[in-house]
Motif scaffolding. Structure first.
Motif, PDB file in Angstrom:
ATOM      1  N   SER B  76      36.192 -27.489  12.877  1.00 41.70           N
ATOM      2  CA  SER B  76      37.421 -26.820  12.435  1.00 41.70           C
ATOM      3  C   SER B  76      37.142 -25.800  11.348  1.00 41.70           C
ATOM      4  CB  SER B  76      38.421 -27.846  11.892  1.00 41.70           C
ATOM      5  OG  SER B  76      38.846 -28.709  12.904  1.00 41.70           O
ATOM      6  N   SER B 210      44.233 -26.774  14.721  1.00 41.89           N
ATOM      7  CA  SER B 210      44.462 -28.183  15.030  1.00 41.89           C
ATOM      8  C   SER B 210      45.714 -28.354  15.877  1.00 41.89           C
ATOM      9  CB  SER B 210      44.530 -29.037  13.766  1.00 41.89           C
ATOM     10  OG  SER B 210      45.340 -28.441  12.803  1.00 41.89           O
ATOM     11  N   ALA B 211      46.713 -27.480  15.655  1.00 44.12           N
ATOM     12  CA  ALA B 211      47.899 -27.570  16.505  1.00 44.12           C
ATOM     13  C   ALA B 211      47.551 -27.251  17.947  1.00 44.12           C
ATOM     14  CB  ALA B 211      48.985 -26.618  16.003  1.00 44.12           C
ATOM     15  N   SER B 213      44.672 -27.537  19.384  1.00 40.56           N
ATOM     16  CA  SER B 213      43.871 -28.634  19.943  1.00 40.56           C
ATOM     17  C   SER B 213      44.753 -29.825  20.241  1.00 40.56           C
ATOM     18  CB  SER B 213      42.769 -29.041  18.973  1.00 40.56           C
ATOM     19  OG  SER B 213      41.947 -27.946  18.685  1.00 40.56           O
ATOM     20  N   PHE B 214      45.726 -30.059  19.379  1.00 42.80           N
ATOM     21  CA  PHE B 214      46.661 -31.150  19.598  1.00 42.80           C
ATOM     22  C   PHE B 214      47.401 -30.948  20.918  1.00 42.80           C
ATOM     23  CE2 PHE B 214      49.421 -34.542  18.445  1.00 42.80           C
ATOM     24  CZ  PHE B 214      50.715 -34.180  18.803  1.00 42.80           C
ATOM     25  N   GLY B 227      42.583 -31.995  15.430  1.00 43.12           N
ATOM     26  CA  GLY B 227      43.767 -31.811  16.250  1.00 43.12           C
ATOM     27  C   GLY B 227      43.728 -32.645  17.518  1.00 43.12           C
ATOM     28  N   SER B 231      45.889 -35.968  19.057  1.00 39.56           N
ATOM     29  CA  SER B 231      46.553 -35.948  20.348  1.00 39.56           C
ATOM     30  C   SER B 231      46.213 -37.204  21.142  1.00 39.56           C
ATOM     31  CB  SER B 231      46.126 -34.692  21.113  1.00 39.56           C
ATOM     32  OG  SER B 231      46.503 -34.808  22.437  1.00 39.56           O
TER      33      SER B 231
ATOM     34  N   VAL C 255      54.694 -28.363  19.063  1.00 38.88           N
ATOM     35  CA  VAL C 255      54.056 -29.552  18.523  1.00 38.88           C
ATOM     36  C   VAL C 255      55.043 -30.683  18.267  1.00 38.88           C
ATOM     37  CG1 VAL C 255      51.898 -28.735  17.570  1.00 38.88           C
ATOM     38  CG2 VAL C 255      53.992 -28.289  16.353  1.00 38.88           C
TER      39      VAL C 255
END
Lengths: 544, 276, 313
Positions: B76, B210-211, B213-214, B227, B231, C255
């Motif tokens: 990251s 990270s969002a 990847s989430f 991220g 998830s 999200v």
């Protein structure tokens, strides 16, 4: 010293900052009904703090350590916050310095004027409106009804100050504190505001405490004066007495710093024409009806002379200076340097021109690169001068710094570490280090304290005598100009309205505008017996 | 008053540095060494809570969470750093040249820049990821392209106001060429707003990466980033809450460090230049 | 009136450029869209026919004009996956996302303005420091993590609120709000920080100005000074920031919607990216971007309420 007769009485006031530094060190003064007391000092003297402490409105971190402030004989230290609020506005009114931010930009004028009345008096909204309009009429604001619904930014600085005065006087306070009310205005507006103030207080018998650095203003309007230096009173008394026979050395310096009309100005020279502008026209913006900033201006500058370009703000004098140096492009007309037409030349062809003609700007704070050290700033001017070797250039820089009154130690400092006067000296050093033939000085002293102004003016005269460069001095300050200029050019609305030798113009101004400028400049006149006479009240109309 | 001011930025600096150093050490180490194997499957030990052998527990495949966190952190940080460097460099050059020279090129360029700014940053990043495809390079390119317009706007605004300052005019009056003036006088004075913005950009880059990847659009598994670890932790929210706590905690710590350092930077630099 | 007309006129080039950017982005995606629709094994003739039908054989600018024409008629195409019309699909999802965002931002704004005002008024006090610390913490939290923690605490451990699923307001308002509480809370947590810091900073700036001292010198009560003089002047920058925050949430709502399994617009976009459903991707991008442009226009138009000086231009 009868406290009962005085509206305001301050005894041994001390104000400290929270790190224990004393900013006001035992100040005492008095103001009786109907008296106009001036509190004079330069920046850092603590004068503003005294004004604020009367209303107990000191900024965060500052506090009144000891001493008494009495209003109508009663010390305000004992008042509750609520009692203070009742005093504020209603019995003690205050007018501030910066017209741009002293009126709330998001509130209509009428609402702001009404606020004070609503808080302190029990009268109807109609009555408030009636009184507001009457007051606006008194101070000769055109269209008072329209003014009530307008916003502050729609008015000029001078008008905003008068509106603020009006709204403060609406409440008929017993004491008016005016904190540098005219400092940010040009000389014509200054007179208007102070005349308005004098008129309004004479009728109501209000005592006035005028806080200012401008001794010239003081001499024309105040009854008593208190001179402040670094938080202490160095002299006090009636204006007549203090100005005629000052006892303290600092007071004497302040008086000397006020420009006085001298008997004879330097004579005109008749050298070659080095720079000339022919029928220059310039308009900003593309709107068809826009007024030109420069409207057909023609001017010739001869070698060795000092030419002053004088006018009010917006007259185009600054733009003319820039145009002559080709820092601004003109729409029509031509600029000639020693006969060579440089009107449309691109910058790279002007390198030799730029070497010969330099400029000193008005604002010492923004004319120096905040990230460069003093030595580098002056050195930069020598860049591209191939004849000078490294060591020679360094020597020249050091010598020039000495010449302008700064020692070699200053070379390593950054601009924010210097005072306004010192920064201006650096700017002058940068201008002369190359030994130019012409220097344009664009209002070089207006942003400085009065005693410093005097020093810089003397420096200019000195340098010119030594190096013999030609000088174009742009200013709105007639008295300063009178001392060093051979020739004067007066501008108004983009045109030259009068031109001639300095003495001739001062003795017999032919244009109405010139007359108004001369009259508006607050100065002393030294009579033949070497005593200073305060200028008598002039006749002539007041401009609104 | 100024004494208070002085302590505030030092406090921010201290706190931010402490947090930043912790995160940095863990992450950079993670690139080269981890206590366990971040990719090794160990089904027998799946979904175990924090213990001696596995300080942060194990995930659904039995992999050591601590090791994955360290490697993920390194990934990251590198992605965010690359984004910041790319967007800052590109944005500064474009903003500087356009703001200084103006003219019709500037007008057209700003029209496009404004069009890109008309998109919310994340949206632009999403769109570009759709275009370029997920994965490490994809993310760097998408985020750089998404944030360059913002840098351009900030630099250009700073340049426009600096142009009007008298010391720039003074440089011209001395006979200096425009390129020299631009590089010697204007550029150094834009460094402050750029530096301050770069620290917030770093924080956003971490957050957006990270969002993404989430959401499954970022770094693809099995490579870990904080991220995508969050998830995959979702289905096990009740059975293995530690899987959700740690990655998010570290994202928050990194963001906090970036913000505190950015604040300290701003507080330290502004009073100096604001001295009047 | 002139001001209004001029501002509206100014966004037209932006709108056009935004649509151009979206168009180019989608067209730049590698791969042949026709093959995607038909799959492998289609005959050459069929491919040509479909290509002509979709207008893909025309030059790029023409394709753009044709597409714009369709968009203006309200036709954003059909999903490659479900074959339903894109615009109604987007609109349906949008109503939920918009509700979520507006409620969250409204709550966050009110809290932020009041907290910021108070912190600025009592600058450097313990209150101020606490508010700043909380705000800084808040803006350092990723929204999806906060969402998951809220679910953990309130959904799983305390069992007060439902964990998954969603019931629309249209169907059952009584139960519907339960599904919105946690998502809204998550968004508020995350956005209140940045709004508070801006409100505090701009209020501090304003309190330093002379007209505040002038107002106090008139003898006005502190409350009046703060609410009537300081707040309107300080609110401007915060108002602009609110617009930006809504925009960021519009772009990133995916999200929170994913964490709480809400059928919102953000999730639609993400799913369509994963499924390579290009008409939907295109539609979502265009819709969200244009909504943001419109939003900024509204923010700009209302700005003179707080700062009359901007109305003159």
């Amino acid at each position: 010293m009868n406290d009962g007769a005085n509206i305001l009485s301050i005894r041994d006031l001390r104000i400290t900052a929270d790190n224990e530094r004393e900013l006001v060190r035992g100040v005492s003064l008095e103001a009786g009904a109907g008296r106009f007391v001036a509190l004079v000092g330069e920046s850092g003297s603590g004068k503003t703090l005294i004004g604020r402490s009367i209303l107990r409105l000191l900024p965060h971190g500052l506090a009144q350590r000891s001493g008494t402030i009495s209003y109508l004989g009663r010390p305000i230290e004992g008042f509750s916050e609520k009692a203070m609020r009742n005093l504020r506005g209603s019995e003690i009114g205050m007018v501030f310095q910066e017209p741009l931010v002293s009126l709330n930009p998001a509130m209509r004028i009428g609402a702001q004027m009404a606020e004070g009345l609503r808080t302190h008096r029990d009268i109807s909204a109609d009555e408030i409106r009636r009184r507001s309009i009457a007051m606006l009429k008194r101070i000769r604001i055109p269209d008072p009804e329209g003014c009530l619904t307008a916003y502050p930014h729609q008015f000029s600085g001078g008008m905003r100050q008068r509106i603020m005065l009006a709204s403060v006087m609406l409440l008929e306070p017993r004491l008016l504190i005016a904190d540098e009310p005219t400092t940010a205005l040009d000389s014509l507006s200054q007179r208007d505001v102070l005349d308005t103030m004098t008129e309004l207080v004479r009728e109501s018998g209000t005592a006035v405490l005028l806080i200012t650095h401008d001794l010239g203003l003081v001499s024309n309007y105040a009854d008593d004066v208190v001179v402040l230096k670094a938080g202490k009173v160095v002299e006090a008394g009636s204006v007549r007495r203090v100005i005629d026979t000052p006892r303290d050395g600092y007071t004497r310096r302040l008086i000397d710093a006020v420009p006085k009309l001298v008997a004879h100005s330097p004579q005109s020279r008749n050298g070659d024409v080095i720079l000339e502008g022919e029928n220059v026209r310039l308009t900003y913006g593309r709107k068809p009806g826009a007024r030109p900033v420069l409207d057909g201006v023609s001017l010739r500058i001869r070698a060795g002379e000092t030419l002053a370009i004088v006018g009010a703000s917006g007259s185009g004098k600054t733009t003319l200076g820039r145009a002559l140096l080709r820092l601004t492009d003109v729409d029509e007309g031509s600029i000639l340097h020693r006969g060579r037409d440089i009107t449309r030349e691109p910058d790279r062809r002007l390198v030799s021109f730029r070497r010969q003609c330099q400029i000193v700007f008005q604002d010492p704070f923004s004319s120096l690169d905040p990230r460069m050290r003093v030595g580098a700033i002056v050195r930069e001017a020598l860049r591209g001068d191939s004849d000078l070797g490294r060591a020679e250039a360094d020597r020249r820089v050091a010598a020039t710094l000495d010449e302008v009154g700064l020692g070699a130690a200053f070379a390593g400092r950054l601009p924010h570490q210097l005072s306004g006067g010192q920064r201006q000296r650096v700017a002058i050093a940068r201008a002369i280090v190359r030994r130019p033939e012409l220097i344009v000085a664009d209002e070089p002293i207006s942003a400085l304290d009065m005693t410093v102004q005097r020093q810089i003016l003397d420096l200019f005269a000195d340098l010119q005598a030594r190096h013999g460069f030609t000088c174009i001095f742009i200013s709105h300050d007639l008295a300063a100009v009178q001392q060093i200029a051979n020739r004067i050019v007066v501008m108004d609305s983009g045109r030259i309205v009068e031109e001639g030798d300095t003495d001739a113009i001062f003795a017999a101004p032919s244009h109405d505008f010139t007359r108004r400028l001369i009259v508006a400049a607050p100065v002393f006149r030294r009579a033949a017996t070497h005593s200073i006479q305060v200028r008598p009240e002039p006749e002539g109309d007041t401009v609104s | 008053m100024s004494a208070r001011r002085g302590t505030k930025w030092k406090l921010n600096l201290l706190l931010g540095s402490v947090l930043g150093v912790v995160v940095l050490v863990l992450s950079v180490t993670g690139l080269f060494w981890t206590p366990g194997d971040p990719l090794k499957l160990d089904i027998m030990h799946r979904l175990q809570g924090p213990s001696g052998a596995f300080p942060f527990g194990t995930d659904e495949f039995g992999r050591d969470v601590l090791s994955r966190m360290m490697l993920g952190g390194g990934t990251s940080l590198i992605l965010a750093a690359a984004t910041v460097i790319g967007a800052t460099t590109l944005g500064t050059i474009l903003g500087l040249v356009n703001g200084f020279y103006r003219g019709w090129v500037d007008r057209i360029f700003m029209m496009f820049n404004d069009a890109l700014l008309a998109f919310p940053g994340i949206l632009l990043a999403l769109g570009l990821v759709a275009l370029i495809g997920a994965g490490k390079t994809g993310i760097i390119l998408a985020l750089t392209a998404a944030y360059t317009p913002k840098v351009v706007r900030i630099v250009r605004a700073a340049v426009l106001s600096l142009r009007e300052r008298e010391f720039v005019e003074a440089s011209r009056a001395l006979g200096n060429g425009s390129v020299y003036t631009m590089l010697r006088h204007v550029l150094p004075n834009t460094l402050t707003p750029i530096a301050v913005f770069a620290t917030s950009m770093f924080g956003w880059a971490i957050l957006v990466e990270s969002a993404l990847s989430f959401l499954g659009l970022g770094v693809p598994p099995p490579a870990p980033t904080w991220g995508n670890m969050l998830s995959t932790a979702r289905p096990y929210l009740d059975s293995a809450p530690w899987l959700s706590v740690f990655p998010g905690l570290f994202i928050a710590m990194t963001l906090l460090a970036a913000n505190l350092l950015g604040d300290a930077l701003r507080d330290r630099l502004d009073p100096r230049t604001a001295t009047a | 009136m002139m001001f209004l007309a001029r501002r509206v006129g100014l966004i037209i080039p932006t709108v056009i450029l935004v649509s151009l950017v979206v168009f180019l982005m989608i067209r730049a995606i590698p791969g042949d869209p026709v093959m995607l629709i038909l799959g492998e094994g289609a005959s050459k003739a069929t491919i040509e026919a479909v290509r002509a039908q979709l207008g893909l054989d025309r030059p790029l600018p023409v394709q753009y004009i044709l597409w714009i024409g369709q968009v203006l008629k309200g036709n954003l195409g059909h999903s490659l996956v479900t074959h339903e019309a894109v615009l109604p699909l987007i609109w349906d999802r949008f109503t939920l996302t918009a509700l979520l965002i507006l409620i969250a931002v409204a709550i966050a704004s009110v809290i932020a303005v009041l907290a910021g005002l108070f912190a600025a008024w009592r600058q450097n006090s313990i209150w101020d420091l606490s508010i700043v610390i909380l705000a800084t913490l808040g803006l350092s939290l990723p929204s999806f993590w906060v969402g998951m923690l809220l679910l953990l605490v309130f959904g799983i451990w305390l069992g007060w609120l439902p964990i998954v699923g969603y019931v629309g307001f249209g169907e059952d308002p009584a139960r519907a709000w339960q599904y919105l509480v946690l998502p809204v809370l998550a968004l508020v947590f995350v956005e209140v920080g940045v709004l508070t810091r801006m409100a505090r900073a701009s209020t501090i700036e304003v309190l330093r100005l002379e007209y505040i001292t002038h107002a106090r010198a008139k003898g006005l009560s502190e409350r009046r000074v703060l609410l009537r003089h300081a707040l309107p002047n300080a609110f401007g920058p915060t108002w602009t920031l609110i617009g930006m925050v809504v925009g960021t949430l519009l772009g990133g709502s995916a999200v929170v919607e994913t964490v709480f399994t809400l059928p919102g617009l953000g999730r639609l976009l993400v799913e369509s990216i994963a499924a390579r459903d290009y008409p939907v991707i295109q539609g979502c991008l265009l819709f969200i971007a244009l909504t943001y442009v419109l939003l900024n226009l509204v923010v700009d138009l209302l700005y003179p309420l707080f700062d009359p000086r901007t109305a003159e231009r």
